[in-house]
Write a protein that holds these residues in place. Structure first.
Motif, PDB file in Angstrom:
ATOM      1  N   VAL A 182    -103.199  15.331  29.089  1.00 30.29           N
ATOM      2  CA  VAL A 182    -102.391  14.318  28.416  1.00 30.29           C
ATOM      3  C   VAL A 182    -102.341  13.050  29.249  1.00 30.29           C
ATOM      4  CG1 VAL A 182    -100.953  15.985  27.180  1.00 30.29           C
ATOM      5  CG2 VAL A 182    -100.263  15.212  29.464  1.00 30.29           C
ATOM      6  N   GLN A 183    -101.976  11.965  28.592  1.00 35.85           N
ATOM      7  CA  GLN A 183    -101.728  10.705  29.278  1.00 35.85           C
ATOM      8  C   GLN A 183    -100.261  10.655  29.699  1.00 35.85           C
ATOM      9  OE1 GLN A 183    -104.413   8.357  29.924  1.00 35.85           O
ATOM     10  NE2 GLN A 183    -105.288  10.353  29.405  1.00 35.85           N
ATOM     11  N   ILE A 184     -99.985   9.928  30.742  1.00 32.83           N
ATOM     12  CA  ILE A 184     -98.650   9.886  31.316  1.00 32.83           C
ATOM     13  C   ILE A 184     -97.613   9.378  30.317  1.00 32.83           C
ATOM     14  CG2 ILE A 184     -98.942   7.582  32.320  1.00 32.83           C
ATOM     15  CD1 ILE A 184     -97.014  10.608  33.836  1.00 32.83           C
ATOM     16  N   GLN A 185     -98.026   8.582  29.352  1.00 29.36           N
ATOM     17  CA  GLN A 185     -97.070   8.052  28.373  1.00 29.36           C
ATOM     18  C   GLN A 185     -96.393   9.156  27.563  1.00 29.36           C
ATOM     19  OE1 GLN A 185    -100.090   6.854  28.927  1.00 29.36           O
ATOM     20  NE2 GLN A 185     -99.804   4.699  29.472  1.00 29.36           N
ATOM     21  N   SER A 186     -97.020  10.325  27.494  1.00 32.23           N
ATOM     22  CA  SER A 186     -96.409  11.436  26.766  1.00 32.23           C
ATOM     23  C   SER A 186     -95.358  12.160  27.597  1.00 32.23           C
ATOM     24  CB  SER A 186     -97.481  12.434  26.322  1.00 32.23           C
ATOM     25  OG  SER A 186     -98.027  13.123  27.439  1.00 32.23           O
TER      26      SER A 186
ATOM     27  N   ILE B  15     -99.082   7.720  36.343  1.00 28.09           N
ATOM     28  CA  ILE B  15    -100.505   8.036  36.493  1.00 28.09           C
ATOM     29  C   ILE B  15    -100.845   9.326  35.745  1.00 28.09           C
ATOM     30  CG2 ILE B  15    -100.193   9.302  38.665  1.00 28.09           C
ATOM     31  CD1 ILE B  15    -102.871   7.962  39.558  1.00 28.09           C
ATOM     32  N   SER B  16    -102.017   9.326  35.099  1.00 29.04           N
ATOM     33  CA  SER B  16    -102.460  10.479  34.303  1.00 29.04           C
ATOM     34  C   SER B  16    -103.447  11.359  35.044  1.00 29.04           C
ATOM     35  CB  SER B  16    -103.116   9.996  32.997  1.00 29.04           C
ATOM     36  OG  SER B  16    -102.284   9.112  32.288  1.00 29.04           O
ATOM     37  N   ASN B  17    -104.177  10.785  35.997  1.00 33.10           N
ATOM     38  CA  ASN B  17    -105.141  11.544  36.783  1.00 33.10           C
ATOM     39  C   ASN B  17    -105.105  11.022  38.209  1.00 33.10           C
ATOM     40  OD1 ASN B  17    -107.711  12.403  38.058  1.00 33.10           O
ATOM     41  ND2 ASN B  17    -108.157  13.222  36.021  1.00 33.10           N
ATOM     42  N   LEU B  18    -104.879  11.905  39.148  1.00 31.17           N
ATOM     43  CA  LEU B  18    -104.707  11.498  40.542  1.00 31.17           C
ATOM     44  C   LEU B  18    -105.963  10.898  41.141  1.00 31.17           C
ATOM     45  CD1 LEU B  18    -102.755  14.639  41.813  1.00 31.17           C
ATOM     46  CD2 LEU B  18    -101.826  12.486  40.926  1.00 31.17           C
ATOM     47  N   ASP B  19    -107.127  11.259  40.619  1.00 26.71           N
ATOM     48  CA  ASP B  19    -108.384  10.833  41.215  1.00 26.71           C
ATOM     49  C   ASP B  19    -109.148   9.817  40.380  1.00 26.71           C
ATOM     50  OD1 ASP B  19    -107.937  12.575  43.337  1.00 26.71           O
ATOM     51  OD2 ASP B  19    -108.863  14.241  42.280  1.00 26.71           O
TER      52      ASP B  19
ATOM     53  N   GLY C  87     -92.533  -0.690  31.238  1.00 26.39           N
ATOM     54  CA  GLY C  87     -93.666  -0.219  30.446  1.00 26.39           C
ATOM     55  C   GLY C  87     -93.479   1.210  29.992  1.00 26.39           C
ATOM     56  N   PRO C  88     -94.362   1.730  29.157  1.00 23.81           N
ATOM     57  CA  PRO C  88     -94.216   3.085  28.604  1.00 23.81           C
ATOM     58  C   PRO C  88     -94.664   4.212  29.530  1.00 23.81           C
ATOM     59  CG  PRO C  88     -96.179   2.047  27.702  1.00 23.81           C
ATOM     60  CD  PRO C  88     -95.498   0.995  28.534  1.00 23.81           C
ATOM     61  N   ALA C  89     -95.256   3.891  30.684  1.00 26.18           N
ATOM     62  CA  ALA C  89     -95.819   4.938  31.547  1.00 26.18           C
ATOM     63  C   ALA C  89     -94.833   5.460  32.587  1.00 26.18           C
ATOM     64  CB  ALA C  89     -97.072   4.415  32.248  1.00 26.18           C
ATOM     65  N   VAL C  90     -93.711   4.782  32.777  1.00 28.18           N
ATOM     66  CA  VAL C  90     -92.731   5.192  33.787  1.00 28.18           C
ATOM     67  C   VAL C  90     -91.341   5.076  33.174  1.00 28.18           C
ATOM     68  CG1 VAL C  90     -91.800   4.815  36.094  1.00 28.18           C
ATOM     69  CG2 VAL C  90     -94.230   4.397  35.653  1.00 28.18           C
ATOM     70  N   LYS C  91     -90.665   6.207  33.013  1.00 27.97           N
ATOM     71  CA  LYS C  91     -89.328   6.234  32.435  1.00 27.97           C
ATOM     72  C   LYS C  91     -88.510   7.341  33.095  1.00 27.97           C
ATOM     73  CE  LYS C  91     -90.057   3.153  29.119  1.00 27.97           C
ATOM     74  NZ  LYS C  91     -89.345   1.850  29.087  1.00 27.97           N
TER      75      LYS C  91
END
Length: 377
Positions: free
Chosen positions: A35-39, A94-98, A144-148
């Motif tokens: 999944v993407q971090i926004q979820s 972040i969605s993928n650490l690498d 933004g939508p990626a950090v809540k």
């Protein structure tokens, strides 16, 4: 950044599991969905740098712009020493650490302070208080939508069996195989407070179910090593942090198995997360507690059962529920009445008495004994 050590890092796994003295300090999801971090924007990656070549991976949940909640065992090294704030790194958005996705919005923060639950000790029997709060060097940006931040539940909010939840984490996809760095999510179902699959009757779990519960994934999913500290969130509507993942009951990440988590709405846990360094204690069943289920033999319709207990070390209020032991059917709903009069329909049934023992820190459910089968007149 510390994260760039990547998978060449030696991932030593030492932590308290439910039934073993050592497990993973972070409990990755097997059979999950990338999944993407926004979820799951409250999910963060947590890294403890133990040496130049050794790091430990964990997860956490953002509860406000300056604080992240995780498990306490994520903050201990292989030697059993507590981490210093300087050894920790938190990464949000972040969605993928690498391999960052184009829609990621990485925010890295160092840690300035660590609060570990005052009742926690880094041994296998301490999973009931396995929680810690980190203070970040500077506030996270929630624009933004990626950090809540995730909402916390109200104290004592019920979490009945069958409640659907989701868990997102950066842990392993396969036992003994380093994680890929991808955020993965799984759906699960909360088990009833006293239930944990094959481990339901285990003393360690049964005596601390006031603050520890279990969830179960599908027939193809489970949490695994390095998923520890991940939030257990409600689904539908505004997500609420109802739990913090501790570890799978199986040390080999068996799919479809039970997984333990801290029940955040228990005042013992919630008060600590919200800032108390002396949270109220939930009841614990210790060796001093004696449980009784009294009745005359033979047990027949018209006979009276009486539940009782002694030896609780803190003030408690006890209510009682009677049920069919084999089917789970409730024969008398939870109430202050410690007695049950056997009915004709109970013939051939073993009757179980559950005591709901409530203190200022939460409610423990204990089952003293079940009866012999009810005989016919």
């Amino acid at each position: 950044m510390l994260r760039r050590l990547g998978h060449s890092v030696a991932l030593i796994v030492v932590a308290a599991a439910l039934l073993a003295a050592s497990a993973s300090p972070a409990v990755r999801i097997v059979g999950g969905t990338a999944v993407q971090i926004q979820s799951s924007p409250s999910t963060v990656y947590l890294q403890l740098q133990d040496s130049p070549t050794t790091a430990y991976r964990c997860n956490g949940s953002i509860i406000d712009s300056l604080h992240v909640v995780t498990t306490a065992y994520c903050l201990y090294t292989a030697s059993g020493t507590e981490a210093t704030p300087a050894a920790l790194l938190v990464e949000a958005g972040i969605s993928n650490l690498d391999a960052q996705a184009p829609t990621d919005a990485l925010q890295s923060r160092s840690v300035t302070a660590i609060r570990i639950d005052p009742f926690y000790t880094p041994v296998a029997s301490s999973f009931a208080d396995d929680v810690a709060v980190l203070t970040l060097e500077s506030p996270l940006d929630f624009s933004g939508p990626a950090v809540k931040a995730v909402a916390l539940p109200a104290a004592k909010t019920p979490l009945p069996g069958g409640t659907p939840v989701s868990i997102a984490a950066f842990g392993r996809e396969t036992f003994n195989v380093p994680p890929s760095g991808q955020l993965e999510s799984m759906s699960a179902t909360v088990e009833a407070q006293t239930q944990c699959g094959d481990y339901t009757g285990d003393t360690l779990f049964a005596n601390q179910n006031s603050t520890v519960m279990c969830f179960k994934g599908s027939s193809s999913t489970t949490t695994c090593n390095e998923d520890g500290g991940a939030g257990v969130l409600t689904t539908g509507g505004t997500p609420t942090l109802v739990g913090i993942a501790i570890s799978p009951t199986s040390g080999t990440c068996e799919i479809g198995g039970q997984n333990t988590f801290l029940y955040v709405a228990a005042p013992e846990i919630l008060d600590f997360i919200e800032g108390s360094d002396s949270p109220p204690r939930a009841p614990r069943r210790t060796s001093s507690v004696k449980l009784h289920l009294d009745y005359a033999v033979p047990l027949r319709p018209g006979s009276k059962l009486t539940c009782s207990s002694t030896g609780w070390t803190t003030p408690v209020h006890i209510t009682y529920a009677f049920s069919n032991e084999s089917s789970g059917k409730i024969l008398q709903a939870t109430s202050a009445r410690p007695t049950y009069v056997v009915k004709a329909k109970d013939v051939g049934v073993n009757i179980l008495c559950d005591m709901h023992v409530t203190g200022s820190g939460g409610t423990l459910i204990v089952s003293p004994l079940s009866t012999l089968k009810v005989a016919r007149k």
